[in-house]
Design an enzyme around this catalytic site. Structure first.
Site, PDB file in Angstrom:
ATOM      1  N   SER A   1       0.283   9.043  -5.738  1.00  0.00           N
ATOM      2  CA  SER A   1       0.275  10.421  -5.239  1.00  0.00           C
ATOM      3  C   SER A   1       1.314  11.293  -5.933  1.00  0.00           C
ATOM      4  O   SER A   1       1.051  12.463  -6.246  1.00  0.00           O
ATOM      5  CB  SER A   1       0.491  10.443  -3.728  1.00  0.00           C
ATOM      6  OG  SER A   1      -0.613   9.849  -3.088  1.00  0.00           O
TER       7      SER A   1
ATOM      8  N   ALA B   1       0.826  -1.214   0.000  1.00  0.00           N
ATOM      9  CA  ALA B   1       0.000   0.000   0.000  1.00  0.00           C
ATOM     10  C   ALA B   1       0.859   1.263   0.000  1.00  0.00           C
ATOM     11  O   ALA B   1       0.522   2.242  -0.670  1.00  0.00           O
ATOM     12  CB  ALA B   1      -0.952  -0.011   1.190  1.00  0.00           C
TER      13      ALA B   1
ATOM     14  N   ALA C   1       2.140   1.716  -3.526  1.00  0.00           N
ATOM     15  CA  ALA C   1       1.037   2.152  -4.388  1.00  0.00           C
ATOM     16  C   ALA C   1       0.675   3.613  -4.128  1.00  0.00           C
ATOM     17  O   ALA C   1       0.512   4.401  -5.065  1.00  0.00           O
ATOM     18  CB  ALA C   1      -0.186   1.265  -4.183  1.00  0.00           C
ATOM     19  N   GLU C   2       0.558   3.993  -2.871  1.00  0.00           N
ATOM     20  CA  GLU C   2       0.182   5.367  -2.535  1.00  0.00           C
ATOM     21  C   GLU C   2       1.273   6.335  -2.966  1.00  0.00           C
ATOM     22  O   GLU C   2       0.998   7.420  -3.473  1.00  0.00           O
ATOM     23  CB  GLU C   2      -0.076   5.513  -1.036  1.00  0.00           C
ATOM     24  CG  GLU C   2      -0.371   6.934  -0.617  1.00  0.00           C
ATOM     25  CD  GLU C   2      -1.753   7.124  -0.042  1.00  0.00           C
ATOM     26  OE1 GLU C   2      -2.159   8.299   0.050  1.00  0.00           O
ATOM     27  OE2 GLU C   2      -2.412   6.144   0.315  1.00  0.00           O
ATOM     28  N   THR C   3       2.523   5.943  -2.790  1.00  0.00           N
ATOM     29  CA  THR C   3       3.638   6.786  -3.211  1.00  0.00           C
ATOM     30  C   THR C   3       3.582   7.047  -4.709  1.00  0.00           C
ATOM     31  O   THR C   3       3.657   8.201  -5.163  1.00  0.00           O
ATOM     32  CB  THR C   3       4.981   6.134  -2.827  1.00  0.00           C
ATOM     33  OG1 THR C   3       5.044   6.009  -1.399  1.00  0.00           O
ATOM     34  CG2 THR C   3       6.161   6.951  -3.324  1.00  0.00           C
TER      35      THR C   3
END
Length: 162
Positions: free
Chosen positions: A90, A82, A85-87
């Site tokens: 974003s 996660a 993925a978020e890195t």
């Protein structure tokens, strides 16, 4: 906060970035140094060992080592998937947001397909939607043999800097 997008906000001159070595170590291309030169890539990105290979709004690719990011069973922690993925989603959304704007994650989901206990994981974020107020990216994590480990989806809200 300065950025490379807002006129008059170019940030410090080359060589004066407080986080320059952090950017270089993370694989951030030189053309993005003015944007991230003061803030860097973030302590969590550094701690997780994430290294960028491609950076654009439509496609963002990075690697992350399994070592140091395992859960107690000795496999890559689901939260590490996660984080990667978020890195990726974003950062891609932030580049897309452009001058005088920023992106903030509002939703993330992940499905884990296979575990991995060693090596490097590669995350590839592909834009599904690049709008004026929302972006959505699909992020696929694979092992060194190209096998899909997880699939995530992240949606970011684009806001104006006040």
């Amino acid at each position: 906060m300065s950025d490379i997008f807002t006129p008059g906000q170019a940030g410090p001159a080359e060589g004066e970035y407080p986080r320059l070595q952090e950017l270089i170590d993370a694989g951030v291309p030189a053309e993005l140094h003015p944007w991230l030169g003061e803030s860097g890539v973030g302590a969590l990105v550094v701690r997780m060992g994430i290294r960028f290979l491609e950076m654009s709004p439509a496609r963002m690719v990075a690697t992350m080592p399994v070592e140091g990011n395992e859960q107690v069973a000795g496999i890559l922690h689901g939260g590490a998937h996660a984080v990667l993925a978020e890195t990726l989603g974003s950062f891609a959304a932030s580049i897309h947001a452009g001058p005088g704007k920023y992106a903030v994650g509002i939703e993330i989901s992940a499905t884990h397909h296979r575990s991995v206990s060693s090596g490097l994981v590669t995350g590839t974020a592909t834009a599904l939607h690049l709008g004026g107020t929302l972006t959505t990216h699909e992020v696929v994590m694979t092992d060194s043999e190209g096998r899909r480990l997880s699939t995530a989806r992240i949606t970011n809200l684009i806001r104006e800097v006040r």
